[in-house]
Design a protein around this motif. Structure first.
Motif, mmCIF file in Angstrom:
data_model
loop_
_atom_site.group_PDB
_atom_site.id
_atom_site.type_symbol
_atom_site.label_atom_id
_atom_site.label_comp_id
_atom_site.label_asym_id
_atom_site.label_seq_id
_atom_site.Cartn_x
_atom_site.Cartn_y
_atom_site.Cartn_z
ATOM 1 N N ALA A 227 46.466 32.124 -31.921
ATOM 2 C CA ALA A 227 45.561 32.944 -31.109
ATOM 3 C C ALA A 227 44.271 32.181 -30.817
ATOM 4 O O ALA A 227 43.754 31.449 -31.668
ATOM 5 N N LYS A 228 43.783 32.365 -29.604
ATOM 6 C CA LYS A 228 42.503 31.770 -29.214
ATOM 7 C C LYS A 228 41.648 32.841 -28.536
ATOM 8 O O LYS A 228 42.100 33.972 -28.305
ATOM 9 N N LYS A 229 40.416 32.491 -28.237
ATOM 10 C CA LYS A 229 39.515 33.439 -27.608
ATOM 11 C C LYS A 229 40.127 33.968 -26.315
ATOM 12 O O LYS A 229 40.650 33.212 -25.498
ATOM 13 N N GLY A 230 40.080 35.287 -26.134
ATOM 14 C CA GLY A 230 40.652 35.910 -24.949
ATOM 15 C C GLY A 230 42.032 36.460 -25.166
ATOM 16 O O GLY A 230 42.529 37.242 -24.340
ATOM 17 N N ASP A 231 42.703 36.066 -26.256
ATOM 18 C CA ASP A 231 44.030 36.602 -26.567
ATOM 19 C C ASP A 231 43.910 37.989 -27.185
ATOM 20 O O ASP A 231 42.847 38.387 -27.680
ATOM 21 N N ARG A 232 45.034 38.702 -27.186
ATOM 22 C CA ARG A 232 45.091 40.003 -27.856
ATOM 23 C C ARG A 232 46.022 39.889 -29.054
ATOM 24 O O ARG A 232 47.161 39.438 -28.933
ATOM 25 N N VAL A 233 45.507 40.317 -30.202
ATOM 26 C CA VAL A 233 46.276 40.244 -31.446
ATOM 27 C C VAL A 233 46.608 41.657 -31.911
ATOM 28 O O VAL A 233 45.740 42.528 -31.966
ATOM 29 N N THR A 234 47.892 41.890 -32.227
ATOM 30 C CA THR A 234 48.320 43.150 -32.820
ATOM 31 C C THR A 234 48.574 42.907 -34.298
ATOM 32 O O THR A 234 49.317 41.985 -34.655
ATOM 33 N N GLU B 162 39.584 47.823 -54.772
ATOM 34 C CA GLU B 162 39.904 49.205 -54.428
ATOM 35 C C GLU B 162 39.858 49.395 -52.916
ATOM 36 O O GLU B 162 38.938 48.911 -52.246
ATOM 37 N N GLU B 163 40.873 50.109 -52.384
ATOM 38 C CA GLU B 163 40.842 50.423 -50.964
ATOM 39 C C GLU B 163 39.683 51.370 -50.661
ATOM 40 O O GLU B 163 39.273 52.159 -51.519
ATOM 41 N N PHE B 164 39.145 51.307 -49.442
ATOM 42 C CA PHE B 164 38.030 52.178 -49.055
ATOM 43 C C PHE B 164 38.358 52.881 -47.737
ATOM 44 O O PHE B 164 39.208 52.431 -46.957
ATOM 45 N N ASP B 165 37.683 54.002 -47.511
ATOM 46 C CA ASP B 165 37.929 54.808 -46.305
ATOM 47 C C ASP B 165 37.656 53.982 -45.050
ATOM 48 O O ASP B 165 36.640 53.282 -44.953
ATOM 49 N N GLY B 166 38.580 54.098 -44.075
ATOM 50 C CA GLY B 166 38.402 53.410 -42.805
ATOM 51 C C GLY B 166 38.782 51.942 -42.843
ATOM 52 O O GLY B 166 38.608 51.233 -41.845
ATOM 53 N N GLY B 167 39.310 51.474 -43.958
ATOM 54 C CA GLY B 167 39.621 50.057 -44.087
ATOM 55 C C GLY B 167 41.082 49.733 -43.901
ATOM 56 O O GLY B 167 41.523 48.641 -44.278
ATOM 57 N N LYS B 168 41.840 50.677 -43.315
ATOM 58 C CA LYS B 168 43.283 50.462 -43.196
ATOM 59 C C LYS B 168 43.749 50.888 -41.805
ATOM 60 O O LYS B 168 43.297 51.903 -41.269
ATOM 61 N N ALA B 169 44.641 50.093 -41.191
ATOM 62 C CA ALA B 169 45.178 50.448 -39.881
ATOM 63 C C ALA B 169 46.510 49.751 -39.660
ATOM 64 O O ALA B 169 46.798 48.711 -40.262
ATOM 65 N N GLU B 170 47.327 50.336 -38.799
ATOM 66 C CA GLU B 170 48.604 49.745 -38.413
ATOM 67 C C GLU B 170 48.657 49.593 -36.901
ATOM 68 O O GLU B 170 48.109 50.428 -36.162
ATOM 69 N N ASP B 171 49.317 48.522 -36.456
ATOM 70 C CA ASP B 171 49.462 48.240 -35.023
ATOM 71 C C ASP B 171 48.108 48.256 -34.302
ATOM 72 O O ASP B 171 47.977 48.747 -33.171
ATOM 73 N N PHE B 172 47.116 47.727 -34.973
ATOM 74 C CA PHE B 172 45.769 47.671 -34.416
ATOM 75 C C PHE B 172 45.683 46.502 -33.433
ATOM 76 O O PHE B 172 46.132 45.390 -33.737
ATOM 77 N N GLN B 173 45.133 46.741 -32.248
ATOM 78 C CA GLN B 173 45.020 45.689 -31.243
ATOM 79 C C GLN B 173 43.564 45.299 -31.035
ATOM 80 O O GLN B 173 42.701 46.169 -30.909
#
Length: 435
Positions: free
Chosen positions: A158-165, A175-186
């Motif tokens: 990936a380089k600048k301007g690309d989209r990463v999923t 410890e996990e924290f609120d708002g720190g988890k996502a799936e299929d995030f673009q």
């Protein structure tokens, strides 16, 4: 009615008013007689309650009601009689309400200042001049292409301007924290929509990789538990896509309402819109300088009530922008006082110029401005009909035109120098180069 006025300050006035007691007594009697015809009391038939009984039961309340109305009416009559123009509501204090032939009270208030229109001959105004160049149109077309880009999967890093999923899981001290988890995030790399230290580390990733990165949250981050903290994010890179910009062709032109797909017609429409925006921006640059000069050139006392009202208006606007009803405490007056005073001074000075120089709204100019404004909407006729049929909207437009007429007059009095500049410098004066 007898009236005397005392100046207790530059803008402060104290008015003493005497009103014949008969004015209150007569109205009280009339209301009690009317009430006697309608009131229902045990032991009496409807409409047969003696006036004496009605007076005993309701006389005090009716008297206070009538007295309040008479004081307000007398104040308004006295102000008109003395030719005064109060700037805000009065503070009314009774001095003699009962006994004798007259009721006396005082009304304390501030009046509008007397404003002498300044001489603008030494004011210097810089008028920028610019035109829409072909390269400016190219930039807008490129922006339209960017807005309509498509994505195609790539196998490279990936380089600048690309989209990463990706998927990610963030932990702080394990410890996990609120708002720190996502799936299929673009995320578009380099777009600046994520924390900088997170987004920067997406450069060079490839689909299928599962790196763990350290991300330091800024000190002003909204979540208290994350401010200034360094968290770990376990990433799963699912896909990397590169941008594919559309060609500027017939199909592209049709997307923007050009029925025959003419690219030249598209460019002509873009130029027309840009020239309209440029005219407004150039006009705004000059107007800003003029209004600043109007404020600087006029020094007079400001009515407290007008300043307070403007402070409240500015505070309401700010609270709507930053949470509205969620604000637990109102923002302090001091945050808005300087700007409120500037606006009040400007408004009073403009009014003085309009009155003393005899300005009247130019109806033809109102129509021209309405035509230009309506042209920016999908249905110009609907916009024009709205302004022509809505008295408040029409009045607001006329006020803006009248203000522009004053601006033109000041420019005629001032020393004006023209400065050649570019479309980009006019439309994006604070934009820093990203190249």
């Amino acid at each position: 009615m007898q009236v005397s006025v005392e100046a207790t300050g530059n803008l402060e006035r104290k008015m003493t008013i005497q009103v014949p007691s008969e004015r209150v007594d007569t109205e009280v009697d009339n209301r009690l007689k009317s009430l006697a015809k309608r009131v229902k009391l045990d032991g009496f038939r409807p409409g047969k309650v003696p006036l004496k009984v009605v007076r005993q039961r309701y006389g005090t309340g009716v008297y206070q009601e009538v007295l309040s109305e008479v004081l307000q009416e007398s104040y308004r009559e006295a102000v008109q009689q003395e030719g005064l123009e109060p700037a805000g509501n009065p503070s009314i204090e009774p001095t003699s309400l009962e006994g004798g032939d007259a009721i006396e009270f005082t009304a304390s208030f501030q009046v509008f200042p007397e404003v002498q229109v300044a001489d603008f001959a030494d004011v210097e105004i810089e008028r920028p001049k610019a035109e829409v160049a072909d390269e400016d149109i190219d930039r807008v077309i490129d922006s339209l292409r960017e807005q309509n880009k498509e994505w195609a999967e790539v196998k490279r890093k990936a380089k600048k301007g690309d989209r990463v999923t990706l998927d990610f899981v963030g932990t702080l001290n394990g410890e996990e924290f609120d708002g720190g988890k996502a799936e299929d995030f673009q995320v578009e790399v380099g777009a600046g929509r994520l924390i900088e230290s997170f987004e920067k580390q997406l450069k060079g990733v490839k689909a299928g990789e599962e790196p763990t990165i350290d991300v330091t949250f800024p000190e002003d981050y909204p979540a208290e538990n994350l401010k200034g903290q360094t968290a770990q994010f376990a990433l799963t890179i699912k896909q990397v896509e590169g941008p594919k910009l559309p060609e500027v062709d017939e199909e592209f032109a049709k997307k923007f309402g050009i029925e025959d797909g003419s690219v030249e017609k598209l460019r002509a429409d873009v130029r027309s819109n840009m020239e309209r925006e440029l005219r407004q921006a150039l006009k705004g640059r000059v107007k800003q300088q003029v209004l600043e000069a109007v404020v600087d050139k006029h020094d007079f006392d400001l009515p407290d009530a007008l300043v307070k009202s403007e402070i409240n208006r500015l505070r309401e606007e700010a609270e709507k922008r930053f949470g509205g009803a969620e604000q637990t405490q109102p923002l302090p007056d001091s945050l808005f006082e300087d700007e409120a005073k500037r606006r009040v001074r400007l408004g009073l000075a403009l009014r003085a110029i309009i009155d003393q120089k005899g300005f009247e709204v130019d109806a033809e100019r109102v129509e021209r401005d309405l035509e230009e404004m309506a042209a920016t909407y999908e249905d110009p006729e609907e916009v024009k009909n709205y302004y022509r049929s809505n008295p408040q909207a029409k009045s607001n437009l006329e006020s803006l035109v009248l203000e522009d007429q004053v601006v033109d007059w000041v420019v005629e009095q001032a020393k004006v120098t023209e400065k050649e500049t570019s479309f980009q410098d006019v439309m994006n004066p604070n934009k820093e180069s990203t190249e």
